[in-house]
Write an enzyme that holds these catalytic residues in place. Structure first.
Site: not given
Ligand code: AMP
Length: 397
Positions: A36, A203, A354
């Protein structure tokens, strides 16, 4: 819609407020992933080279009480930024007040200052993350123009983005935000075809909206990782003790119907009876799973099939690992997908933040992608087709 960027405004002699996302992982005061910070360098360099006075700020972690402050200071980030820019970064350990204001007034053209973690303002009543209007107005009063370069927080309306934008003449995008809009926004709104999306991770429930939206815009949606087993269950297969969200099986069924062949599931798997980094006991189709076994990765035939689908793609978006990549024995599927994408020279290839971004970097494929998003939650919401507050505040051209 084309957004205005820092190129479209005069920065010379101006106090340029720059919201960055330096919410970087740290261990014992050391930054463990600098992506970042690297990605945010071009905006800073541009402002400094063009005679602006750069005033940087970011959040870092969660700050619920005064005790959290010690581990959440941005001082180490300011030091690292100073090394990377080869220039002194004045660090002000305050988020408001006389010391900050006078340090800003002392800046000369081409100087850079960073102030303390914006979440320090959350200790008394979540002023920053609840977009307290007084706080946004105060921060806006410190500068002449506002550059939003924080994609990682673009899915939230906080005082340090939306609050400032509401109180300043114009908000423009920094180069990193511009890049995220171009690649992720471009993929979902106007992709070059064939457009192949690869989704994985733990998920289904985290990614329902992403799957639904990508089914509308992509030509193929490959589903791997823990998510795949809920879909296999929906197709009537036994999946042993593999990850499964029973309450999402019906939804998976309807997504499969809606997809009309667009969803591609793995065809072979790495089975084990223990959730541990030990070699798989066997690899094969889902019909070979034993009742006490789980699958922790996709197998070689699935990798080959996915690679084959990817070969002709012109746009690829990847979000979520194909297996438990944190364990070397179950990282093969994720590495295989990285490898297949890295071979595509004609396609725009995007990793949606992520865990998959971490995996791409960890396995040495970072330079092989067109773009690795710096936003986890933000990139997911963008892929869902949602308007992000941090993008909406940027003026249109
Ligand atoms: P997400 O944050 O949703 O992208 O999920 C990432 C996590 O999914 C990683 O920590 C992986 O270890 C986990 N994961 C991927 N595949 C599997 C699997 N087959 N079984 C259990 N966990 C998995």
């Amino acid at each position: 819609m084309t957004k205005k960027t820092v190129r479209d405004i005069e920065v010379s002699g101006k106090k340029v407020l720059i919201r960055v996302d330096f919410n970087v992982p740290m261990q014992d005061g050391k930054i463990t992933d600098e992506n970042r910070i690297f990605e945010a360098l071009p905006t800073k360099k541009y402002v400094l080279e063009n005679g602006g006075k750069a005033i940087l700020f970011s959040h870092l972690g969660r700050v619920a009480s005064a005790e959290d402050k010690k581990d959440a200071t941005l001082a180490p980030v300011a030091n690292r930024l100073s090394e990377l820019l080869n220039q002194k970064v004045v660090f002000v350990p305050e988020t408001r007040g006389a010391a900050l204001e006078s340090a800003i007034n002392e800046l000369r053209n081409g100087d850079i200052l960073m102030f303390e973690n914006t979440r320090f303002e959350d200790i008394e009543g979540k002023k920053e993350s609840k977009n307290n209007p007084e706080l946004g107005a105060y921060w806006a009063s410190l500068g002449d123009v506002f550059v939003n370069d924080a994609f990682g927080t673009a899915h939230r309306a906080h005082a340090s983005n939306a609050g400032i934008a509401a109180n300043i003449k114009e908000t423009v995008a920094g180069f990193l935000l511009e890049k995220e809009i171009k690649f992720i926004g471009g993929a979902v709104s106007n992709p070059k075809r064939p457009f192949v999306a690869i989704l994985g991770g733990a998920k289904v429930s985290d990614k329902i909206e992403v799957i639904s939206n990508l089914l509308k815009v992509a030509d193929k949606v490959i589903i791997g990782g823990g998510m795949a087993y809920t879909f296999l269950k929906a197709q009537g297969f036994e999946i042993g003790t593999s990850l499964c969200e029973l309450e999402k099986v019906e939804l998976a069924k309807s997504l499969l119907e809606q997809a009309q062949g667009k969803i591609v599931l793995p065809i072979d798997f790495a089975f084990t009876s223990k959730f541990a980094n030990e070699p798989a006991s066997h690899v094969g189709p889902i019909t070979e799973i034993k009742a006490d076994e789980m699958s922790l990765d996709i197998g070689p035939k699935s990798i080959e099939m996915f690679a084959d689908i990817l070969k002709t793609a012109k746009t690829v978006v990847w979000n979520g690992p194909m297996g438990v990549f944190e364990m070397s024995n179950y990282a093969k599927g994720t590495i295989g997908v990285c490898d297949a994408i890295s071979k595509l020279t004609e396609a725009t290839t995007i990793v949606g933040g992520g865990d998959s971004a971490a995996a791409a970097i960890q396995f040495g494929y970072a330079s092989k992608f067109t773009h690795i998003s710096t936003g986890g939650g933000a990139s997911l919401e963008y892929l869902e087709g949602k308007a992000l507050p941090g993008v909406e505040i940027v003026a249109n051209k």
